[in-house]
Design an enzyme around this catalytic site. Sequence first.
Site, PDB file in Angstrom:
ATOM      1  CG  HIS A 156      49.525  55.698  41.428  1.00  0.00           C
ATOM      2  ND1 HIS A 156      50.064  56.071  40.219  1.00  0.00           N
ATOM      3  CD2 HIS A 156      49.180  56.847  42.051  1.00  0.00           C
ATOM      4  CE1 HIS A 156      50.060  57.403  40.120  1.00  0.00           C
ATOM      5  NE2 HIS A 156      49.525  57.891  41.227  1.00  0.00           N
ATOM      6  CB  SER A 277      39.418  24.562  40.401  1.00  0.00           C
ATOM      7  OG  SER A 277      40.434  23.657  40.032  1.00  0.00           O
ATOM      8  CE  LYS A 283      41.235  29.170  42.196  1.00  0.00           C
ATOM      9  NZ  LYS A 283      42.229  28.841  41.199  1.00  0.00           N
ATOM     10  CD  GLU A 290      38.351  34.872  36.048  1.00  0.00           C
ATOM     11  OE1 GLU A 290      39.562  34.698  35.989  1.00  0.00           O
ATOM     12  OE2 GLU A 290      37.563  33.976  36.404  1.00  0.00           O
TER      13      GLU A 290
END
Length: 464
Positions: A156, A277, A283, A290
């Site tokens: 979970h 970024s 970043k 992704e």
Amino acid sequence: MVKMWQGVTDGVTSALADDFNSSVSFDSRMFREDIAGSVAHAKMLSKQGIITEEEAEKIISGLGGILRDLESGALKIDPEAEDIHMFVEQVLTERIGDAGKRLHTARSRNDQVALDLRLYLRNETDAILKLLDDAIGSICDKADEYKDAVMPGYTHLQRAQPILFSHQLLAYCMMLLRDADRLRDCRKRINVSPIGSCALAGTTYATDRGFEAELMGFDGVCLNSVDGVSDRDFALELMSALAILQMHLSRFCEELILWSSWEFRFVEFSDNFTTGSSIMPQKKNPDMAELIRGKTGRVYGNLMALLTALKGLPLAYNKDMQEDKEAVFDSADTVKACLGVLAPMVREMKAHPENMLTAAQTGFINATDLADYLVRKGLPFRSAYKIAGQTVAKCRAEGCILETLPLEEYKSLSELFENDLYNDIDLKTCVEKRISEGGTSRGSVENQIKYVRKMLAAPKGENL
Ligand code: ARG
């Protein structure tokens, strides 16, 4: 434009219809398979005396020339052609004359396209299997590199029990090994020759389908000509196997994305496989992982598209089936691209065992082991479970962890607690004690690494 199939009609169609109908923009990638299929066909026709040896020689050398010229770029594929099959035959006839017109004896584009697709997908399956082996190897090597790092195992997405990071990585190796197995199995059903089914009914010529199939390395021939030209289950099966494989890659990437976040900081991607970024200078984004996750959508979508296109088709060939190619090509291209980037991304990835350990120390993930301790001292598991729960509540109230709660406090909950409990709840001990087959102990992890490497090294059959 007048078509080669000018017969009952004058062969003239609207430019709009030509454009809509043409598949050459996407099926031209099968030119090698189309030519190989035609070479085998010419050999069979001449062996059977359906065309002469001289005609076959002319056809075969003409096709060889077309192959060379397409490879070198000297011959450009005509975007106006209806499909790759028509294009090759047209050029052949322009180059060698009448013999070229005999090639299409005892076959049809319906069995020809099924043949080309099977040959093409057989190669794609082999290429994917190679890339998959490399990806599995990269994950297995990473497990070996960080064999002893302890991390929280989750259920979970809540910290559950301590496990070795390597154990979690090896879980993915097992999944991907099954994917490889599925692909090899599906390859068997791809590797059956449809050529000789002709339009749908077979042919009146005395062909030798077995001989022709053997020339192209097939294991056998489709035993029903209507089936041979009508089904695309081999493509669907490959796409299903690829959808499952891509799901596994996506799940793995999802974990890597989570683990590379500042909230976890369990792993860190190399600069080679992250992006910056355009506005936030701090970043380091896990774009590759992704994208692998994101591309899963199209691999599922392709499968659904072809399943749906086929579901209402009466036998035998219908033009709807031309829609099979873009879908299955895209699935194969996507999976190859994802595997190609995943392996080096994993190889260059660093892990931070210290952060994994810190996370493992702060979730009471050794509470099961505390209960097991009491069971070993004679308490039934349900009662032990309750006391372990009360101990966790006490720690929470006092702002400490099981490892730092003093023995007197333990004793106030159960007289069975002794000093040796601290050894039993030590995270390393918790992991080491999980000696059941397939558990997270170091010995088990070492066995798994050996198993994965053995599977990767195993002979894969003569075609791989
Ligand atoms: N381009 C067609 C396809 O991809 C080839 C088969 C055409 N057959 C036909 N009867 N029109 O399916």
